[in-house]
Design a protein around this motif. Structure first.
Motif, PDB file in Angstrom:
ATOM      1  N   GLY A 243     103.306 -34.030 -19.808  1.00 34.22           N
ATOM      2  CA  GLY A 243     104.889 -34.472 -19.394  1.00 34.22           C
ATOM      3  C   GLY A 243     105.817 -33.276 -19.592  1.00 34.22           C
ATOM      4  N   PRO A 244     107.052 -33.082 -19.251  1.00 38.88           N
ATOM      5  CA  PRO A 244     107.185 -34.320 -18.605  1.00 38.88           C
ATOM      6  C   PRO A 244     107.279 -34.005 -16.797  1.00 38.88           C
ATOM      7  CG  PRO A 244     109.686 -32.690 -18.814  1.00 38.88           C
ATOM      8  CD  PRO A 244     108.455 -32.237 -19.895  1.00 38.88           C
ATOM      9  N   GLY A 245     106.973 -34.925 -16.521  1.00 37.85           N
ATOM     10  CA  GLY A 245     106.944 -34.477 -14.864  1.00 37.85           C
ATOM     11  C   GLY A 245     107.579 -35.208 -13.241  1.00 37.85           C
ATOM     12  N   ILE A 246     107.808 -35.400 -12.476  1.00 42.19           N
ATOM     13  CA  ILE A 246     108.976 -35.332 -11.744  1.00 42.19           C
ATOM     14  C   ILE A 246     108.780 -36.017 -10.067  1.00 42.19           C
ATOM     15  CG2 ILE A 246     109.630 -33.344 -10.576  1.00 42.19           C
ATOM     16  CD1 ILE A 246     112.565 -34.245 -10.499  1.00 42.19           C
ATOM     17  N   PHE A 247     108.785 -37.120  -9.674  1.00 36.47           N
ATOM     18  CA  PHE A 247     108.300 -38.007  -8.343  1.00 36.47           C
ATOM     19  C   PHE A 247     109.574 -37.255  -7.550  1.00 36.47           C
ATOM     20  CE2 PHE A 247     108.482 -42.137  -5.980  1.00 36.47           C
ATOM     21  CZ  PHE A 247     106.690 -41.592  -5.013  1.00 36.47           C
ATOM     22  N   LEU A 248     109.024 -36.411  -6.606  1.00 30.49           N
ATOM     23  CA  LEU A 248     109.830 -36.119  -6.144  1.00 30.49           C
ATOM     24  C   LEU A 248     110.454 -36.581  -4.707  1.00 30.49           C
ATOM     25  CD1 LEU A 248     107.489 -32.302  -5.504  1.00 30.49           C
ATOM     26  CD2 LEU A 248     110.000 -33.204  -6.747  1.00 30.49           C
ATOM     27  N   ALA A 249     109.793 -37.696  -4.906  1.00 28.76           N
ATOM     28  CA  ALA A 249     110.397 -38.537  -3.226  1.00 28.76           C
ATOM     29  C   ALA A 249     112.098 -38.589  -3.032  1.00 28.76           C
ATOM     30  CB  ALA A 249     109.437 -39.869  -3.142  1.00 28.76           C
ATOM     31  N   GLN A 250     112.265 -39.464  -4.059  1.00 23.77           N
ATOM     32  CA  GLN A 250     113.523 -38.969  -4.181  1.00 23.77           C
ATOM     33  C   GLN A 250     114.497 -38.427  -4.129  1.00 23.77           C
ATOM     34  OE1 GLN A 250     112.113 -41.079  -6.362  1.00 23.77           O
ATOM     35  NE2 GLN A 250     112.641 -42.697  -5.927  1.00 23.77           N
TER      36      GLN A 250
ATOM     37  N   LEU B 219     114.269 -26.271 -13.760  1.00 19.30           N
ATOM     38  CA  LEU B 219     114.855 -28.107 -14.035  1.00 19.30           C
ATOM     39  C   LEU B 219     113.648 -28.380 -15.582  1.00 19.30           C
ATOM     40  CD1 LEU B 219     116.067 -30.196 -12.315  1.00 19.30           C
ATOM     41  CD2 LEU B 219     117.102 -28.693 -13.638  1.00 19.30           C
ATOM     42  N   GLY B 220     112.489 -27.954 -15.854  1.00 19.08           N
ATOM     43  CA  GLY B 220     112.015 -28.184 -17.131  1.00 19.08           C
ATOM     44  C   GLY B 220     111.116 -28.972 -16.621  1.00 19.08           C
ATOM     45  N   TYR B 221     110.755 -28.778 -15.307  1.00 19.73           N
ATOM     46  CA  TYR B 221     109.540 -29.926 -15.174  1.00 19.73           C
ATOM     47  C   TYR B 221     107.994 -29.453 -15.259  1.00 19.73           C
ATOM     48  CZ  TYR B 221     113.003 -33.370 -14.376  1.00 19.73           C
ATOM     49  OH  TYR B 221     113.865 -34.682 -14.726  1.00 19.73           O
ATOM     50  N   ARG B 222     107.630 -29.920 -15.632  1.00 11.36           N
ATOM     51  CA  ARG B 222     105.837 -29.682 -16.118  1.00 11.36           C
ATOM     52  C   ARG B 222     104.803 -30.059 -14.835  1.00 11.36           C
ATOM     53  NH1 ARG B 222     107.269 -30.326 -21.843  1.00 11.36           N
ATOM     54  NH2 ARG B 222     107.886 -28.188 -22.293  1.00 11.36           N
TER      55      ARG B 222
END
Length: 352
Positions: free
Chosen positions: A6-13, A34-37
């Motif tokens: 991580g960090p990961g992010i769910f793109l749906a929202q 933003l720093g997501y991987r």
């Protein structure tokens, strides 16, 4: 022990028609900045992803993963939350869930369900081509309208509902097994699989299927008043995905768990941006490290108060701070000695 990814992010929202949220390349630039991987991709959003093409084209999958890798990103999982919901829809929700389906099957529950199943089968193949080990989805629901037993439920109704749910999902689980991918159900109110007891009932109905696993999201357990830390101890061997989402529960003299039909901002239980709620993420990340969770920590942003851009910006460093780099040795190794049976015997007063 292994270190969480991580960090990961769910793109749906966050996906939308305006830049930078309108294509996978541009939203990937935004997330990486933003720093997501990692990114969890909603497979139903054609602005970001073509599920049918991914299921059949290795070139498409390779191009997609290569584009993300250039930005320092990987795919955490694909998601079929909307399609999974349509595998099992109670007639009371037909009109509300119809919009989740392709236009050509709306208004036809039989065709809609067949479309949803085919979407899951495509997702199994696409996940395999992308080299993923887990997939995120919803179970759908046939019994949810009867969650509170008044009037008294007819005898056998819940058993029959879970038998039918298992009948619908078993071929899908088998397809994921053939693809070498775990199918992780997000345990979520509104789904027949919404807590540990319902997951166990489903697992029994599918014969303990090895690919029937869990997407762990503590926010839904806060709103149900379920012990989300004990849940990890009990079900860690089935947890394959992790949504990092905060929540709070502040009941009063007017309403509690059921929320009184109020808007989200007025409910005693509501979702919050990371760090603004009551979830003990330090304890959660520790539990997951202890139990050797090998998956991704993925932000799912939902908040009744904060702007999504702020929630996303705060999410990556929050997750980064909580990821525990697993140790490769015990903290007191400096004081240990080699095994000496004679010494052990003397310490315990055992005669040779």
């Amino acid at each position: 022990m292994r270190t969480l990814k991580g960090p990961g992010i769910f793109l749906a929202q966050f996906a939308g028609d305006a830049p930078p949220y309108h294509s996978l390349a541009t939203i990937a630039d935004w997330a990486a900045g933003l720093g997501y991987r990692g990114v969890q991709i909603p497979s139903w959003d054609a602005r970001l992803f073509d599920l049918a093409t991914a299921a059949d084209s290795q070139d498409y999958c390779d191009d997609l993963t290569g584009m993300l890798a250039e930005r320092g990103l990987a795919i955490t999982e694909l998601s079929t939350h909307l399609q999974g919901q349509l595998v099992a829809v109670h007639p009371a929700y037909d009109a509300q869930f119809d919009a989740f389906a392709a236009p050509e099957v709306r208004g036809n529950p039989t065709a809609r369900q067949a479309w949803a199943v085919e979407q899951l089968l495509l997702a199994a193949r696409a996940s395999a081509r992308l080299g993923l080990s887990a997939h995120a989805t919803f179970s759908g629901a046939l019994a949810w309208p009867y969650v509170y037993p008044w009037p008294q439920r007819p005898a056998g109704l819940i058993a029959d509902a879970f038998a039918e749910l298992a009948r619908r999902w078993t071929p899908i689980l088998n397809a994921f097994d053939a693809a070498g991918v775990d199918l992780a159900y997000e345990l979520h109110p509104g789904e027949d699989l919404h807590d540990g007891a319902t997951f166990e009932r489903f697992l029994d109905a599918v014969g303990g299927h090895a690919r029937a696993t869990i997407l762990y999201d503590p926010s839904h357990f806060v709103l149900q008043q379920l012990d989300y830390l004990a849940f990890i101890d009990r079900y860690h061997d089935r947890i394959r995905c992790f949504h990092v989402k905060d929540a709070e529960f502040r009941p009063d003299g007017r309403s509690g768990v059921y929320g009184g039909y109020q808007d989200w901002v007025d409910r005693p239980g509501r979702f919050r941006s990371l760090g603004d709620g009551q979830v003990d993420f330090g304890a959660i990340f520790s539990k997951l490290a202890q139990h050797d969770f090998a998956g991704w920590a993925v932000l799912e942003w939902e908040c009744a108060l904060k702007h999504p851009a702020d929630g996303a910006a705060e999410g990556a460093p929050f997750i980064d701070r909580h990821i525990i780099r697993a140790t490769d040795h015990a903290f007191d190794d400096f004081a240990k000695g080699g095994a000496d049976r004679a010494l052990n015997a003397r310490i315990m007063g055992i005669d040779g």
